[in-house]
Design an enzyme around this catalytic site. Structure first.
Site, PDB file in Angstrom:
ATOM      1  N   ASP A   7       0.238  -3.518  -2.293  1.00  0.00           N
ATOM      2  CA  ASP A   7      -0.327  -2.202  -2.012  1.00  0.00           C
ATOM      3  C   ASP A   7       0.326  -1.662  -0.742  1.00  0.00           C
ATOM      4  O   ASP A   7       0.302  -2.335   0.296  1.00  0.00           O
ATOM      5  CB  ASP A   7      -1.839  -2.383  -1.788  1.00  0.00           C
ATOM      6  CG  ASP A   7      -2.638  -1.194  -2.254  1.00  0.00           C
ATOM      7  OD1 ASP A   7      -2.209  -0.067  -1.972  1.00  0.00           O
ATOM      8  OD2 ASP A   7      -3.694  -1.392  -2.878  1.00  0.00           O
ATOM      9  N   ASP A  29      -0.566   3.872  -2.037  1.00  0.00           N
ATOM     10  CA  ASP A  29      -1.880   4.442  -1.771  1.00  0.00           C
ATOM     11  C   ASP A  29      -1.769   5.954  -1.491  1.00  0.00           C
ATOM     12  O   ASP A  29      -0.891   6.372  -0.726  1.00  0.00           O
ATOM     13  CB  ASP A  29      -2.432   3.718  -0.521  1.00  0.00           C
ATOM     14  CG  ASP A  29      -3.890   3.994  -0.275  1.00  0.00           C
ATOM     15  OD1 ASP A  29      -4.703   3.689  -1.155  1.00  0.00           O
ATOM     16  OD2 ASP A  29      -4.224   4.499   0.817  1.00  0.00           O
ATOM     17  N   GLU A  37      -0.705   6.269  -6.391  1.00  0.00           N
ATOM     18  CA  GLU A  37      -2.088   6.711  -6.538  1.00  0.00           C
ATOM     19  C   GLU A  37      -2.141   8.178  -6.136  1.00  0.00           C
ATOM     20  O   GLU A  37      -1.812   8.534  -5.007  1.00  0.00           O
ATOM     21  CB  GLU A  37      -3.021   5.889  -5.642  1.00  0.00           C
ATOM     22  CG  GLU A  37      -4.475   6.244  -5.912  1.00  0.00           C
ATOM     23  CD  GLU A  37      -5.398   6.001  -4.726  1.00  0.00           C
ATOM     24  OE1 GLU A  37      -6.601   5.865  -4.951  1.00  0.00           O
ATOM     25  OE2 GLU A  37      -4.921   5.958  -3.572  1.00  0.00           O
ATOM     26  N   HIS A  45     -11.004  -0.969  -7.431  1.00  0.00           N
ATOM     27  CA  HIS A  45     -11.849  -1.306  -6.279  1.00  0.00           C
ATOM     28  C   HIS A  45     -12.558  -0.099  -5.678  1.00  0.00           C
ATOM     29  O   HIS A  45     -13.292  -0.260  -4.713  1.00  0.00           O
ATOM     30  CB  HIS A  45     -10.962  -1.962  -5.220  1.00  0.00           C
ATOM     31  CG  HIS A  45      -9.927  -0.992  -4.708  1.00  0.00           C
ATOM     32  ND1 HIS A  45      -8.882  -0.535  -5.484  1.00  0.00           N
ATOM     33  CD2 HIS A  45      -9.822  -0.346  -3.530  1.00  0.00           C
ATOM     34  CE1 HIS A  45      -8.170   0.322  -4.794  1.00  0.00           C
ATOM     35  NE2 HIS A  45      -8.713   0.466  -3.600  1.00  0.00           N
ATOM     36  N   ASP A  46     -12.295   1.088  -6.183  1.00  0.00           N
ATOM     37  CA  ASP A  46     -12.960   2.293  -5.662  1.00  0.00           C
ATOM     38  C   ASP A  46     -13.987   2.850  -6.639  1.00  0.00           C
ATOM     39  O   ASP A  46     -14.600   3.887  -6.375  1.00  0.00           O
ATOM     40  CB  ASP A  46     -11.928   3.410  -5.407  1.00  0.00           C
ATOM     41  CG  ASP A  46     -10.973   3.080  -4.276  1.00  0.00           C
ATOM     42  OD1 ASP A  46     -11.391   2.377  -3.333  1.00  0.00           O
ATOM     43  OD2 ASP A  46      -9.811   3.532  -4.332  1.00  0.00           O
TER      44      ASP A  46
HETATM   45  C1  GLC Z   1      -7.162   4.815  -1.679  1.00  0.00           C
HETATM   46  C2  GLC Z   1      -7.704   3.416  -1.786  1.00  0.00           C
HETATM   47  C3  GLC Z   1      -9.039   3.364  -1.108  1.00  0.00           C
HETATM   48  C4  GLC Z   1      -8.850   3.711   0.347  1.00  0.00           C
HETATM   49  C5  GLC Z   1      -8.123   5.050   0.506  1.00  0.00           C
HETATM   50  C6  GLC Z   1      -7.617   5.236   1.905  1.00  0.00           C
HETATM   51  O1  GLC Z   1      -7.927   5.728  -2.345  1.00  0.00           O
HETATM   52  O2  GLC Z   1      -7.749   3.028  -3.118  1.00  0.00           O
HETATM   53  O3  GLC Z   1      -9.670   2.125  -1.260  1.00  0.00           O
HETATM   54  O4  GLC Z   1     -10.087   3.783   0.993  1.00  0.00           O
HETATM   55  O5  GLC Z   1      -7.003   5.152  -0.332  1.00  0.00           O
HETATM   56  O6  GLC Z   1      -6.552   4.383   2.167  1.00  0.00           O
END
Ligand code: GLC
Ligand code: CA
Length: 540
Positions: free
Chosen positions: A95, A190, A242, A316-317
């Site tokens: 990540d 991310d 993402e 995980h979110d």
């Molecule tokens: C992404 C991650 C999340 C994190 C955010 C800030 O959305 O998946 O878990 O809190 O980025 O880095």
């Protein structure tokens, strides 16, 4: 193997397996479970951040990109994990949190101490804009005693990096090259579509300010630079961006191979269908028409323009999809398989989030004290401030908290679910006694169903390569699509409800072969009836 045949498994390292009995998952734990992942059949594992971090946002606040957080182990453990995984046909995806760093990162500390070079690494302004942080409150915080402000689109301790500065880009590209030299074959970026900020930042009342910093055209240029400076040189490397609040048009640009940006993108539109008025911290049943429209919209456009989707229900979110979209009390098993088929037979790369392969559920916590996530706790306070009672606010937290998916993996029926011998950093889910890997492997059918889906993707090019078209887009209960490749076609029908559904099968499929079905195979007749949460795939 073409990337289109691969399936990726996501591991939240803190909650996978604890081998040194400190209540926190570790790299040795992941290594120990490689045979389990091999048995499942996945090709790559994505690990959430494992770098040194004060853990304000569970590792998404990185303090050092080039090392391993001691609670997870050492660099040697990481190398061992990579080697063991590789020997079992499994690659590692890391990540990369490149939009921001922790305020504990050396760059930020030196900036605060007055070093101009490092001040240019961040987004500092004399006047804050009205942008809202994604974790609540204004997105700017005072930069020490300087009278200036630094931007933090997320938590205060996550300072946004200034990608306009070539020195910042070079530092980050070097991070990629470092991990590539360790044998890493995948990168998950991310919130990467937020890295492009304008020189002059302006107020933006719309949607918390998102349009002012999301999917800016310059992001495509930055990603291309990153590609050319690092992973672009190795064809085997898989990348996924993402994308926060993105569009299909942008995702096509991010992933069409001719553009040399990324392999694929995550988008979240299909998971925002239980947000009342677009607001996450609300409670409502999911809007099926909207869910389907989002799948068809991305599916069709990405197929027509040669883009590539990352397909997922859980991460995980997100709270568990089984709790959101399925009557899990009565149909957990059928529902888990239906959700799996809906994405594994789809066009794109499927992701399995740990525990999904055994049909894990949200933990059913009873008190707000069991939640630890900064976003959850902020949201709870905001709901109370907005005038809700504690009970009302808790009901919403229970259904939406990111903690839902971050609980320890359920390996067996023992006290701490086989995750650890000591109390874990987060409470174990209530269902762990009945619902765990040991039992699933002995008498369950979900794991086995995932194995079959993963195998089918490798055996049938219509699944890995085929085009995508919507089938019966107006049907009130069924999400259906057709994949086509050469002379072959695959019709996939998914009933998203606990009531039976009927539809007319197109003639071409009446003589087809059933590739996978979560009920007993039945005759293919024109007036076709689907059972509750049935999913069936017909191949010709
Ligand atoms: C992404 C991650 C999340 C994190 C955010 C800030 O959305 O998946 O878990 O809190 O980025 O880095
Ligand atoms: Ca541990």
């Amino acid at each position: 193997m073409s990337v289109k045949e691969k399936v990726i498994y996501q591991i939240y390292p803190k909650s996978f397996l604890d081998t040194n009995q400190d209540g926190i998952g570790d790299l040795q734990g992941i290594k120990r479970k490689i045979p389990y992942l091999k048995q499942l059949g996945v090709d790559m594992i994505w690990l959430n951040p494992i770098y040194p971090s004060p853990q304000k946002d569970n590792g998404y606040d990185v303090a050092d990109y080039l090392a391993i957080h001691p609670m997870f182990g050492t660099m040697k453990d990481f190398e061992e994990l990579t080697t063991t995984a590789k020997a079992n046909g499994i690659e590692i995806m890391l990540d990369m949190v490149f939009n921001h760093v922790s305020t504990e990162h050396e760059w930020f500390k030196r900036a605060l101490a007055g070093e101009k070079k490092f001040q240019d690494y961040f987004i500092l302004r004399d006047e804050p804009t009205d942008w809202v942080s994604k974790f609540g409150g204004n997105a700017w915080a005072p930069f020490g005693e300087t009278g200036r402000y630094y931007l933090h689109l997320f938590e205060q301790s996550q300072a946004d990096l200034n990608w306009r500065n070539p020195a910042v880009r070079e530092e980050l590209f070097e991070v990629l090259r470092f991990w590539m030299s360790k044998g890493v074959k995948g990168f998950r970026f991310d919130v990467i579509n937020l890295i492009g900020k304008d020189e002059v930042l302006q107020d933006c009342a719309e949607n918390d300010g998102k349009p002012a910093y999301t999917d800016q055209p310059i992001v495509h240029e930055y990603i291309r630079m990153m590609n050319q400076a690092s992973f672009g040189e190795d064809e085997e490397i898989v990348t996924v961006g993402e994308m926060s609040s993105t569009t299909p048009e942008n995702c096509i640009l991010y992933t069409n191979p001719e553009r040399e940006e990324l392999t694929m993108t995550f988008n979240f539109h299909h998971l925002k269908v239980d947000y009342m008025d677009g607001k996450k911290w609300t409670k409502m049943p999911f809007d099926f028409a909207k869910l389907k429209e989002n799948f068809h919209n991305f599916g069709t456009k990405m197929s027509q323009e040669n883009g590539w989707n990352a397909l997922f229900w859980n991460n995980h979110d997100q709270p568990r999809a089984l709790n959101r979209f399925i009557d899990a009390e009565n149909y957990r098993v059928a529902g888990a398989k239906m959700l799996a088929s809906a994405i594994h037979l789809n066009r794109g790369t499927p992701y399995i989030y740990m525990g999904e392969e055994i049909g894990m559920l949200d933990p059913a916590f009873e008190s707000i004290d069991q939640y630890v996530d900064v976003e959850t706790l902020n949201a709870y306070e905001e709901l109370l401030e907005a005038g809700m009672s504690e009970e009302e606010a808790f009901e919403i937290i229970k259904t939406k908290a990111r903690d839902n998916s971050r609980i320890p993996m359920q390996w067996d029926h023992l006290e701490f679910s086989g995750f650890s011998n000591v109390a874990p950093w987060m409470s174990v889910g209530k269902s762990a006694k009945e619902l765990n890997v040991a039992r699933e492997l002995k008498e369950g059918t979900i794991f086995n169903y995932y194995q079959r889906l993963i195998r089918l993707r490798k055996e049938y090019s219509v699944i890995s390569e085929g085009s995508y078209e919507a089938f019966l887009p107006e049907h009130p209960q069924v999400y259906g699509y057709i994949r086509r490749c050469g002379n072959h076609s695959l019709l996939v029908l998914n009933n998203f409800f606990s009531q039976k559904a009927t539809l007319d099968l197109p003639e071409e499929f009446l003589s087809g072969e059933v590739l996978i079905n979560n009920y007993e195979t039945e005759k293919l007749v024109e007036r076709f009836e689907l059972q509750p949460y049935q999913s069936i795939a017909i191949y010709i």
